[in-house]
Scaffold this motif. Structure first.
Motif, PDB file in Angstrom:
ATOM      1  N   TYR A 588      23.916 -51.041 -31.980  1.00  0.00           N
ATOM      2  CA  TYR A 588      23.521 -52.006 -30.961  1.00  0.00           C
ATOM      3  C   TYR A 588      23.495 -51.305 -29.604  1.00  0.00           C
ATOM      4  O   TYR A 588      24.436 -50.607 -29.231  1.00  0.00           O
ATOM      5  CB  TYR A 588      24.490 -53.187 -30.931  1.00  0.00           C
ATOM      6  N   VAL A 589      22.376 -51.476 -28.881  1.00  0.00           N
ATOM      7  CA  VAL A 589      22.208 -50.830 -27.576  1.00  0.00           C
ATOM      8  C   VAL A 589      21.693 -51.855 -26.578  1.00  0.00           C
ATOM      9  O   VAL A 589      21.187 -52.918 -26.952  1.00  0.00           O
ATOM     10  CB  VAL A 589      21.222 -49.636 -27.659  1.00  0.00           C
ATOM     11  N   ILE A 590      21.814 -51.510 -25.310  1.00  0.00           N
ATOM     12  CA  ILE A 590      21.298 -52.362 -24.238  1.00  0.00           C
ATOM     13  C   ILE A 590      19.908 -51.872 -23.855  1.00  0.00           C
ATOM     14  O   ILE A 590      19.725 -50.693 -23.526  1.00  0.00           O
ATOM     15  CB  ILE A 590      22.234 -52.346 -23.027  1.00  0.00           C
ATOM     16  N   HIS A 591      18.937 -52.757 -23.913  1.00  0.00           N
ATOM     17  CA  HIS A 591      17.573 -52.394 -23.559  1.00  0.00           C
ATOM     18  C   HIS A 591      17.508 -52.032 -22.076  1.00  0.00           C
ATOM     19  O   HIS A 591      18.049 -52.755 -21.226  1.00  0.00           O
ATOM     20  CB  HIS A 591      16.616 -53.548 -23.863  1.00  0.00           C
ATOM     21  N   PRO A 592      16.855 -50.912 -21.725  1.00  0.00           N
ATOM     22  CA  PRO A 592      16.906 -50.430 -20.333  1.00  0.00           C
ATOM     23  C   PRO A 592      16.129 -51.282 -19.346  1.00  0.00           C
ATOM     24  O   PRO A 592      16.362 -51.176 -18.135  1.00  0.00           O
ATOM     25  CB  PRO A 592      16.301 -49.026 -20.434  1.00  0.00           C
ATOM     26  N   THR A 593      15.204 -52.130 -19.818  1.00  0.00           N
ATOM     27  CA  THR A 593      14.384 -52.898 -18.868  1.00  0.00           C
ATOM     28  C   THR A 593      14.918 -54.293 -18.588  1.00  0.00           C
ATOM     29  O   THR A 593      14.931 -54.747 -17.446  1.00  0.00           O
ATOM     30  CB  THR A 593      12.931 -53.001 -19.391  1.00  0.00           C
ATOM     31  N   ASP A 594      15.388 -54.993 -19.641  1.00  0.00           N
ATOM     32  CA  ASP A 594      15.837 -56.368 -19.413  1.00  0.00           C
ATOM     33  C   ASP A 594      17.319 -56.578 -19.701  1.00  0.00           C
ATOM     34  O   ASP A 594      17.817 -57.713 -19.667  1.00  0.00           O
ATOM     35  CB  ASP A 594      15.004 -57.338 -20.251  1.00  0.00           C
ATOM     36  N   ASN A 595      18.059 -55.477 -20.015  1.00  0.00           N
ATOM     37  CA  ASN A 595      19.514 -55.528 -20.226  1.00  0.00           C
ATOM     38  C   ASN A 595      19.936 -56.442 -21.374  1.00  0.00           C
ATOM     39  O   ASN A 595      21.077 -56.923 -21.406  1.00  0.00           O
ATOM     40  CB  ASN A 595      20.244 -55.952 -18.949  1.00  0.00           C
ATOM     41  N   THR A 596      19.042 -56.693 -22.310  1.00  0.00           N
ATOM     42  CA  THR A 596      19.410 -57.473 -23.492  1.00  0.00           C
ATOM     43  C   THR A 596      19.955 -56.547 -24.571  1.00  0.00           C
ATOM     44  O   THR A 596      19.659 -55.349 -24.607  1.00  0.00           O
ATOM     45  CB  THR A 596      18.193 -58.234 -24.032  1.00  0.00           C
ATOM     46  N   VAL A 597      20.787 -57.102 -25.451  1.00  0.00           N
ATOM     47  CA  VAL A 597      21.343 -56.328 -26.559  1.00  0.00           C
ATOM     48  C   VAL A 597      20.355 -56.362 -27.725  1.00  0.00           C
ATOM     49  O   VAL A 597      19.930 -57.448 -28.155  1.00  0.00           O
ATOM     50  CB  VAL A 597      22.702 -56.900 -26.998  1.00  0.00           C
ATOM     51  N   ILE A 598      19.988 -55.200 -28.220  1.00  0.00           N
ATOM     52  CA  ILE A 598      19.045 -55.118 -29.329  1.00  0.00           C
ATOM     53  C   ILE A 598      19.650 -54.262 -30.434  1.00  0.00           C
ATOM     54  O   ILE A 598      20.535 -53.432 -30.195  1.00  0.00           O
ATOM     55  CB  ILE A 598      17.688 -54.525 -28.893  1.00  0.00           C
TER      56      ILE A 598
END
Length: 671
Positions: A588-598
């Motif tokens: 699980y990582v944080i998306h760099p553009t919208d800071n959502t967990v993906i």
């Protein structure tokens, strides 16, 4: 095709089982030395040890250690094509937590983005066997041994004869082969023993011409690499005394051709030089007292040489001095121990361990930095009864930069339930101070942007390992063994990558904690003609984002499945198959553009090597085979870029350079 291959292997096994007149299972008395007070068999050791003998290295036609270890369970490799190196992980922990030893002496020269030892810079033709100890070994070997130890035992000439061997290895790189393509290796070694004196020396040249892949006309996806490795050992051995001196030299040149920008291209050579010296002494003073000491000194240099190439004339000149870099690391190890046998059931082993490292270069803070580690340890082996023994230990550490805990304890135990079943349990506390590279090294190029962090804290860990070993079947014609093991690691202040505030460069940071856990099952069937093994591992890696969102799973899990088959048609002809499936690895990582967990996933892949070996009398052997049977080059990586060590956000990860074919000829003369 798969059914046909499976049928052939089944016939091999059946033939082996029914050839009663020739079947005599050989009981291999494999001795281990890693972490032991004295050499002893794998079965008696309190540690969970895997041994890879020289015969397995030879049967695979391996030219580098990665060719051997990449099908082992709980060991994974990743490639840094920009620098031409490879990094490993073990038991879900990164390579910075794996101690790599040469005859028990630490290897100096951690490099690349992973702060890890590049195992492919070790001469595989000088190896007698590899001992892999899973689990914490910090009491005996100190820092970097949280995940375990890989101890490479080198060859020594101990036969009362002259021994000369030479070999040539030719291999394609994928479908590329020729004078300026493929792999071209040569080696020669000599050994001599007279009474108690022995000597051996070797020279090895590895020439990998790179692999073009899908790269543009001038660039290569895998960089060309030339290695020169040479070494020598001389010693004196009697029943009471064994003393030897060993030296090894490495010269590696990796060529990185660049695209033309206008009328000029800036090519780079990555040149590594390493000189190692070892002096070891073991003395049996009496039946109760044994002394051991080892001294190691390593000078490691990594140089980046930038060359300007004129597009029209092809003329090469040294580029701007700002593009030239040289970094040097000097390491010294001095360790010693005393084995005192108080009785048949109690052994004591007090010892000391001194490790120092100094780095200098323009990319280091202040141009020069050093760190030292001084330790004393006490280990004991207590045989409580005929079926139970424990090995407690304690280490006291003084670090020149960091405050270590008051003591670092460990305990290992072995319980024998019967002749066929035993249980091993271990706990270890670990302490690892950040390395010079993590603290002070700044590294910038077209593919990397990494800054050291002098404010890092030291790592502390708790590790638990349990293994059940069963010899399920032992007859004159067949032997079946099985090992079921599980592990759990908890690391506080784990050092990982993070984005530096202000300039968006990658730096090293302490995360609050990191965990890994898993289960492994290994099964082996042996007869006089056949050795078949099948294994499975399931490893969980900690998801740090669960601390902020309890709805996320605490661990993400990834499976591994491996197998090997070595079949001897007769004493002079054998065939081998080695296989591993590395399952998809989620995170699980944080998306760099919208800071959502993906949810990110690295896809799984299959790897297999097949080889045959034929010996002619005692003097000549020929090996041939196929490496990377499934033709793997890259695998899908859905991870979004979030300021990792490598610039860019590539959608694939490099694994290999495609299906390759090799042939090797080896000549040996003894007198």
């Amino acid at each position: 095709m798969r059914a046909f291959i499976s049928g052939i292997f089944l016939l091999m096994i059946m033939n082996s089982l029914h050839a009663q007149d020739s079947l005599k299972t050989v009981e291999l008395k494999e001795l281990v030395v890693t972490g032991e007070v004295e050499p002893q068999s794998v079965q008696k050791s309190v540690y969970n040890v895997r041994i890879i003998p020289m015969e397995r290295l030879q049967s695979r036609g391996a030219t580098r250690l990665q060719d051997v270890l990449n099908t082992e369970l709980n060991i994974r490799f990743s490639q840094d094509l920009a620098l031409g190196g490879s990094n490993l992980s073990m038991m879900g922990l990164p390579g910075q937590n794996v101690k790599v030893l040469i005859d028990g002496v630490p290897l100096v020269g951690r490099q690349g983005t992973g702060n890890e030892i590049n195992l492919n810079q070790i001469n595989i033709n000088a190896i007698e066997r590899i001992e892999i100890v899973e689990g914490p070994m910090a009491v005996i070997y100190g820092a970097d041994a949280l995940a375990g130890v890989i101890n490479i035992i080198t060859k020594k000439s101990l036969d009362d004869k002259i021994n000369i061997s030479a070999g040539i290895h030719e291999e394609s790189a994928g479908d590329e082969y020729g004078f300026s393509k493929g792999i071209h290796n040569q080696n020669i070694s000599v050994g001599y023993k007279h009474k108690s004196f022995y000597f051996s020396g070797n020279l090895n040249r590895n020439n990998f011409r790179g692999w073009q892949g899908d790269s543009a006309a001038r660039e290569k996806e895998w960089h060309p690499k030339t290695q020169w490795m040479t070494g020598a050992v001389m010693g004196y051995r009697t029943e009471k005394l064994n003393a030897y001196y060993r030296t090894d030299y490495l010269h590696e040149k990796i060529y990185n051709p660049a695209q033309f920008q206008g009328l000029e291209a800036i090519d780079q050579n990555y040149i590594t030089k390493r000189v190692m010296h070892q002096l070891q002494l073991s003395a049996n003073v009496s039946e109760k007292l044994n002394l051991n000491t080892a001294f190691g000194y390593t000078d490691f240099e990594r140089r980046t040489q930038s060359i300007a190439v004129d597009k029209e004339t092809g003329r090469e000149t040294i580029a701007n001095s700002a593009l030239q870099n040289t970094d040097q690391f000097v390491g010294m190890t001095l360790r010693g121990s005393i084995l005192y046998k108080i009785s048949n059931s109690i052994n004591l082993q007090p010892g000391y361990d001194i490790n120092t490292e100094k780095g200098r270069g323009s990319r280091l803070k202040d141009g020069e930095n050093s760190i030292s580690d001084y330790a004393v340890f006490l280990s004991a082996e207590l045989k409580l009864s005929s079926f139970a023994s424990i090995k407690p230990g304690i280490r006291v550490v003084k670090n020149s930069v960091y405050h270590a805990p008051p003591f670092v304890p460990s305990i290992n135990a072995k319980v024998t339930f019967s002749e066929k079943h035993d249980l091993r349990l271990s706990y270890g506390r670990g302490f690892r101070a950040p390395s010079i590279r993590e603290l002070y090294f700044n590294f910038y190029d077209a593919s990397h942007s990494i800054e050291g962090n002098p404010d890092l804290e030291a790592e502390l860990s708790h590790s638990f390992n349990v293994s059940w070993n069963a010899r399920l079947l032992e007859t004159d014609v067949l032997k079946l063994t099985s090992t079921l093991s599980t592990f759990y690691n908890h690391v506080d202040n784990m050092i990982d990558y993070g984005v530096k505030t202000g300039n968006s460069a990658t730096t090293y940071i302490n995360i609050n904690n990191y965990k890994s856990q898993g289960i492994t099952l290994n099964n082996t069937v042996r007869s006089s003609k056949t050795e078949l093994s099948v294994g499975f591992a399931y490893t969980g890696r900690y998801n740090a984002l669960t601390e902020a969102d309890r709805n996320l799973p605490e661990f993400t899990w990834s499976p591994e499945l491996n197998g090997s088959l070595i079949y001897h048609f007769d004493k002079s002809f054998q065939t081998s198959l080695f296989y591993k499936y590395t399952g998809k690895t989620p995170s699980y990582v944080i998306h760099p553009t919208d800071n959502t967990v993906i949810l990110s996933e690295t896809s799984g892949f299959h790897w297999a090597d097949i080889s045959v070996k034929k010996s002619f009398a005692k003097y000549l052997s020929i090996s041939a085979g196929t490496r990377n049977v499934f033709n793997v080059t890259r695998i899908t990586n859905s991870s979004a870029s979030s300021g990792a060590a490598h610039s860019g956000s590539g959608t694939t990860k490099p694994i290999g350079y495609g299906r390759s074919y090799f042939i090797a000829i080896n000549f040996q003369l003894t007198k």
